[in-house]
Design a protein around this motif. Structure first.
Motif, PDB file in Angstrom:
ATOM      1  N   LEU A  24       0.853  -1.187   0.000  1.00 21.11           N
ATOM      2  CA  LEU A  24       0.000   0.000   0.000  1.00 21.11           C
ATOM      3  C   LEU A  24       0.889   1.237   0.000  1.00 21.11           C
ATOM      4  O   LEU A  24       1.752   1.396   0.868  1.00 21.11           O
ATOM      5  CB  LEU A  24      -0.905   0.025   1.230  1.00 21.11           C
ATOM      6  CG  LEU A  24      -1.750   1.292   1.414  1.00 21.11           C
ATOM      7  CD1 LEU A  24      -2.809   1.403   0.324  1.00 21.11           C
ATOM      8  CD2 LEU A  24      -2.390   1.346   2.785  1.00 21.11           C
ATOM      9  N   PRO A  82      -1.221  11.305   3.097  1.00 21.34           N
ATOM     10  CA  PRO A  82      -2.347  10.630   3.758  1.00 21.34           C
ATOM     11  C   PRO A  82      -3.118  11.586   4.663  1.00 21.34           C
ATOM     12  O   PRO A  82      -2.555  12.518   5.236  1.00 21.34           O
ATOM     13  CB  PRO A  82      -1.667   9.525   4.565  1.00 21.34           C
ATOM     14  CG  PRO A  82      -0.267  10.016   4.778  1.00 21.34           C
ATOM     15  CD  PRO A  82       0.083  10.795   3.546  1.00 21.34           C
ATOM     16  N   ASP A  93      -8.649   9.511   7.794  1.00 16.63           N
ATOM     17  CA  ASP A  93      -9.106   8.564   6.778  1.00 16.63           C
ATOM     18  C   ASP A  93      -9.481   7.221   7.424  1.00 16.63           C
ATOM     19  O   ASP A  93      -8.680   6.619   8.142  1.00 16.63           O
ATOM     20  CB  ASP A  93      -7.991   8.346   5.744  1.00 16.63           C
ATOM     21  CG  ASP A  93      -8.514   7.858   4.409  1.00 16.63           C
ATOM     22  OD1 ASP A  93      -9.428   7.012   4.412  1.00 16.63           O
ATOM     23  OD2 ASP A  93      -8.023   8.332   3.371  1.00 16.63           O
ATOM     24  N   TYR A 133      -7.447   3.280   6.993  1.00 15.47           N
ATOM     25  CA  TYR A 133      -6.377   2.658   7.766  1.00 15.47           C
ATOM     26  C   TYR A 133      -6.913   1.758   8.877  1.00 15.47           C
ATOM     27  O   TYR A 133      -6.162   0.947   9.423  1.00 15.47           O
ATOM     28  CB  TYR A 133      -5.454   3.746   8.320  1.00 15.47           C
ATOM     29  CG  TYR A 133      -4.892   4.610   7.223  1.00 15.47           C
ATOM     30  CD1 TYR A 133      -3.977   4.103   6.316  1.00 15.47           C
ATOM     31  CD2 TYR A 133      -5.326   5.932   7.060  1.00 15.47           C
ATOM     32  CE1 TYR A 133      -3.498   4.881   5.279  1.00 15.47           C
ATOM     33  CE2 TYR A 133      -4.842   6.722   6.022  1.00 15.47           C
ATOM     34  CZ  TYR A 133      -3.933   6.186   5.141  1.00 15.47           C
ATOM     35  OH  TYR A 133      -3.462   6.964   4.095  1.00 15.47           O
ATOM     36  N   SER A 134      -8.189   1.876   9.183  1.00 12.78           N
ATOM     37  CA  SER A 134      -8.815   0.983  10.164  1.00 12.78           C
ATOM     38  C   SER A 134      -9.368  -0.278   9.525  1.00 12.78           C
ATOM     39  O   SER A 134      -9.864  -1.158  10.237  1.00 12.78           O
ATOM     40  CB  SER A 134      -9.950   1.719  10.890  1.00 12.78           C
ATOM     41  OG  SER A 134      -9.481   2.867  11.557  1.00 12.78           O
ATOM     42  N   LEU A 156      -7.587  -2.094   6.948  1.00 15.36           N
ATOM     43  CA  LEU A 156      -6.554  -2.776   6.175  1.00 15.36           C
ATOM     44  C   LEU A 156      -6.347  -4.194   6.701  1.00 15.36           C
ATOM     45  O   LEU A 156      -6.449  -4.442   7.905  1.00 15.36           O
ATOM     46  CB  LEU A 156      -5.244  -1.997   6.231  1.00 15.36           C
ATOM     47  CG  LEU A 156      -5.280  -0.598   5.590  1.00 15.36           C
ATOM     48  CD1 LEU A 156      -3.968   0.127   5.839  1.00 15.36           C
ATOM     49  CD2 LEU A 156      -5.557  -0.693   4.089  1.00 15.36           C
ATOM     50  N   VAL A 196       4.173  -0.765   3.491  1.00 17.37           N
ATOM     51  CA  VAL A 196       3.314   0.416   3.611  1.00 17.37           C
ATOM     52  C   VAL A 196       4.198   1.644   3.448  1.00 17.37           C
ATOM     53  O   VAL A 196       5.188   1.796   4.170  1.00 17.37           O
ATOM     54  CB  VAL A 196       2.565   0.467   4.956  1.00 17.37           C
ATOM     55  CG1 VAL A 196       1.840   1.797   5.110  1.00 17.37           C
ATOM     56  CG2 VAL A 196       1.581  -0.690   5.074  1.00 17.37           C
ATOM     57  N   LEU A 238       3.719   5.749   3.388  1.00 17.07           N
ATOM     58  CA  LEU A 238       2.877   6.921   3.597  1.00 17.07           C
ATOM     59  C   LEU A 238       3.789   8.132   3.489  1.00 17.07           C
ATOM     60  O   LEU A 238       4.516   8.466   4.423  1.00 17.07           O
ATOM     61  CB  LEU A 238       2.188   6.860   4.967  1.00 17.07           C
ATOM     62  CG  LEU A 238       1.382   5.587   5.249  1.00 17.07           C
ATOM     63  CD1 LEU A 238       0.855   5.587   6.680  1.00 17.07           C
ATOM     64  CD2 LEU A 238       0.232   5.452   4.261  1.00 17.07           C
ATOM     65  N   ILE A 265      -2.342   7.518  12.465  1.00 16.45           N
ATOM     66  CA  ILE A 265      -2.574   6.615  11.332  1.00 16.45           C
ATOM     67  C   ILE A 265      -1.975   5.243  11.600  1.00 16.45           C
ATOM     68  O   ILE A 265      -2.655   4.212  11.496  1.00 16.45           O
ATOM     69  CB  ILE A 265      -1.992   7.212  10.037  1.00 16.45           C
ATOM     70  CG1 ILE A 265      -2.793   8.446   9.602  1.00 16.45           C
ATOM     71  CG2 ILE A 265      -1.997   6.166   8.924  1.00 16.45           C
ATOM     72  CD1 ILE A 265      -2.240   9.133   8.370  1.00 16.45           C
ATOM     73  N   VAL A 266      -0.687   5.184  11.935  1.00 22.02           N
ATOM     74  CA  VAL A 266      -0.019   3.885  12.072  1.00 22.02           C
ATOM     75  C   VAL A 266      -0.558   3.092  13.258  1.00 22.02           C
ATOM     76  O   VAL A 266      -0.464   1.853  13.273  1.00 22.02           O
ATOM     77  CB  VAL A 266       1.513   4.056  12.169  1.00 22.02           C
ATOM     78  CG1 VAL A 266       2.063   4.669  10.897  1.00 22.02           C
ATOM     79  CG2 VAL A 266       1.909   4.869  13.381  1.00 22.02           C
ATOM     80  N   ARG A 312      -3.539   2.566  13.779  1.00 25.33           N
ATOM     81  CA  ARG A 312      -4.715   1.833  13.289  1.00 25.33           C
ATOM     82  C   ARG A 312      -4.335   0.739  12.297  1.00 25.33           C
ATOM     83  O   ARG A 312      -5.206   0.023  11.803  1.00 25.33           O
ATOM     84  CB  ARG A 312      -5.691   2.823  12.630  1.00 25.33           C
ATOM     85  CG  ARG A 312      -6.421   3.709  13.637  1.00 25.33           C
ATOM     86  CD  ARG A 312      -7.302   4.732  12.929  1.00 25.33           C
ATOM     87  NE  ARG A 312      -6.545   5.902  12.513  1.00 25.33           N
ATOM     88  CZ  ARG A 312      -6.877   6.691  11.491  1.00 25.33           C
ATOM     89  NH1 ARG A 312      -7.931   6.403  10.755  1.00 25.33           N
ATOM     90  NH2 ARG A 312      -6.146   7.737  11.195  1.00 25.33           N
ATOM     91  N   ILE A 313      -3.049   0.621  11.978  1.00 24.24           N
ATOM     92  CA  ILE A 313      -2.593  -0.400  11.042  1.00 24.24           C
ATOM     93  C   ILE A 313      -2.068  -1.595  11.836  1.00 24.24           C
ATOM     94  O   ILE A 313      -1.100  -1.478  12.586  1.00 24.24           O
ATOM     95  CB  ILE A 313      -1.489   0.152  10.114  1.00 24.24           C
ATOM     96  CG1 ILE A 313      -2.023   1.326   9.283  1.00 24.24           C
ATOM     97  CG2 ILE A 313      -0.962  -0.950   9.204  1.00 24.24           C
ATOM     98  CD1 ILE A 313      -0.973   1.985   8.416  1.00 24.24           C
TER      99      ILE A 313
END
Length: 542
Positions: free
Chosen positions: A298, A303, A307, A310-311, A313, A320, A322, A359-360, A362-363
């Motif tokens: 991805l 980013p 968004d 990211y929850s 994926l 990844v 970004l 963001i990260v 949620r990954i």
């Protein structure tokens, strides 16, 4: 004489067998100049006896002849439309003949699987009439080949002098599994001919249900109709270029691509715009899931911290990225002038450490081996690095572009290294730490290597020596604190000219000291960079 014929007959049969065995190997891949297609100017651009063996056909250069190109590129801007049509008619008739010749040849190449077209770039902006494109008559001939499965075009797809023929839609016979269209120069959405968008929309309407790989410039992608189609076979999807605002978020289209393995959304931000989320937080897909249980790579530029994507994926992710596109630091090199000359006005919004952390977090990707992040440091900087060190234990390659926060004099090298020390499989660490004391190095011209020029430019030599000292110190600090799997630390040294090598590699050397302990040092070895990138099989490294 008869006896001689009897003697030669086994030899003749042997030669035929050898020729039959060798032709598929020798002529399976064929590259020719595009200008040789029209048999009025060449006896035969490829001997017809070889046609059955050709699997991959590559065209290099423009399809137009010099005399055709002269007519097509004449200065006709200020003449009446009827005069312009009369002036272009001879060139149009000539290029139609080229298309007819090509159609017959391609349809007779029964083994043909792939066509690769490489057009020349131009010193002029992409929107200039001097840039050669592919005539729609040529494109029509190619796409009428039923057995064609892969088409790659590098350069401008559509020639601005020609409207799309009315027969174009009816001629679409190729059931492509892969279509890759990439430009060799940047452009804005305002420079895209309407006929180019129309041609791509017609092609995708015909092949969207069988495509497995699709690479498109984002500024000409027909997103609105693409939102309505299903993509049951698509595994690789790449959009690259200038971001265009559309009525519906991209998730409406991406959600109809359930079997994606590679998703690349590498789009530049036009000046004055705001990056929209791929999946807005307010958007409810009414229980639909995006699937993507096969997603491995991805890449998302600029980013959006809110968004929803990211929850959602999958755990299958291996890489990844970004990041900014172009990279944020490149706006301060000569590339900025190149973009301006091409008529594009791009900006580079940076997330903060806090926004990147949101963001990260949620990954959830336990198999992640490659991570690339670009951000500006703030008060949550340490928490971001600590989260990376704990949450992605399988990382073998980590790229960090960290721009210092206001008032910061020196990056916290030791703190960053300690936070990343739990990564026991990390082999390559690539860092841009925006050193405040790194001397700006200006290199004039791409023809020779920097080291060659430094031999005759003492001031430049001193700049490199000063920056080498800064980077060597940083590499030693990091190497002593990071895990035992580390092979190489690379530091970005931005040079003013974009064609110069930007990365300086430091290789970690471990040995035992006199007391039986471990001794860690670093060795500066620029020549081995390409080898290491190949050895680690790293995706999309630049």
């Amino acid at each position: 004489m008869l006896r001689l014929e009897r003697c030669l007959r086994p030899f003749s049969l042997t030669c035929k067998r050898i020729r039959a065995a060798c032709c598929p190997i020798l002529f399976g891949e064929c590259t020719i100049s595009s200008e040789r297609v029209d048999r009025r100017y060449q006896p035969e651009f490829i001997p017809s006896s070889l046609w059955p063996y050709i699997r991959t056909l590559s065209f290099a250069g423009p399809f137009d002849r010099d005399e055709i190109r002269g007519l097509r590129r004449a200065n006709l801007e200020h003449v009446p439309l009827s005069w312009k049509e009369d002036a272009l008619r001879p060139s149009r008739d000539a290029i139609k003949r080229v298309g007819d010749t090509l159609r017959v040849a391609l349809q007779s190449m029964c083994s043909l699987h792939s066509i690769d077209i490489s057009l020349p770039s131009s010193p002029e902006p992409v929107g200039s009439a001097n840039l050669p494109g592919i005539s729609p008559y040529i494109l029509e001939a190619i796409l009428s080949t039923q057995h064609l499965r892969q088409l790659t075009i590098t350069g401008l797809l559509h020639d601005t002098d020609d409207a799309l023929p009315k027969s174009f839609k009816r001629s679409l016979q190729a059931r492509l599994s892969a279509f890759a269209y990439t430009l060799n120069q940047e452009r804005s959405a305002s420079q895209v001919p309407s006929a180019e968008r129309e041609a791509i929309a017609l092609l995708l309407a015909h092949v969207h249900d069988c495509l497995e790989a699709l690479y498109l410039p984002s500024e000409c992608a027909p997103i609105e109709p693409m939102n309505t189609w299903r993509w049951p076979s698509l595994k690789e999807f790449l959009l690259r270029g200038e971001r265009v605002t559309h009525a519906r978020p991209l998730i409406h289209m991406l959600g109809k691509m359930p079997h994606l393995r590679i998703l690349v959304l590498s789009m530049a931000e036009p000046r004055g715009s705001r990056t929209p989320p791929i999946w807005p937080p307010s958007l409810d897909l009414h229980g639909d899931t995006i699937g993507w249980q096969d997603l491995e790579i991805l890449i998302v530029t600029h980013p959006h911290p809110d968004d929803q994507i990211y929850s959602h994926l999958p755990h299958t992710l291996e890489s990844v990225l970004l990041r900014c596109w172009p990279r944020h630091y490149k706006l301060h090199t000569e590339l900025h002038q190149v973009y301006s000359a091409a008529g594009v006005q791009w900006t580079s919004p940076l997330l903060t450490s806090s926004e990147m952390l949101s963001i990260v977090q949620r990954i959830h990707a336990p198999r992640l081996t490659c991570l690339d992040l670009e951000f500006r440091a703030d008060s949550d900087d340490h928490y971001l690095f600590s989260h990376i060190g704990v949450s992605f234990p399988s990382l073998s390659c980590l790229s960090i572009y960290r721009y210092r926060m206001p008032g910061e004099d020196e990056p916290p090298l030791a703190d960053i290294a300690r936070a990343l020390s739990p990564l026991q499989h990390l082999e390559m660490l690539r860092l841009h730490l925006d050193f405040v004391d790194l001397p700006p190095i200006q290199v004039e011209g791409p023809m020779e290597t920097p080291r060659f020029r430094l031999a005759i430019l003492p001031a430049r030599r001193q700049q490199f020596q000063d920056s080498d000292r800064t980077l060597t110190h940083a590499a030693n600090v990091m190497a002593h604190l990071l895990g035992p799997s580390l092979i190489c630390i690379q530091f970005l040294r931005p040079l003013w000219h974009p064609e110069e090598p930007q990365w300086e590699p430091f290789y970690v050397v471990r040995s035992s000291d006199a007391g039986g302990g471990d001794c860690v040092t670093v060795v500066h070895h620029p020549a081995r960079t390409a080898y290491l990138v190949t050895h680690l099989n790293l995706p999309y490294m630049e």
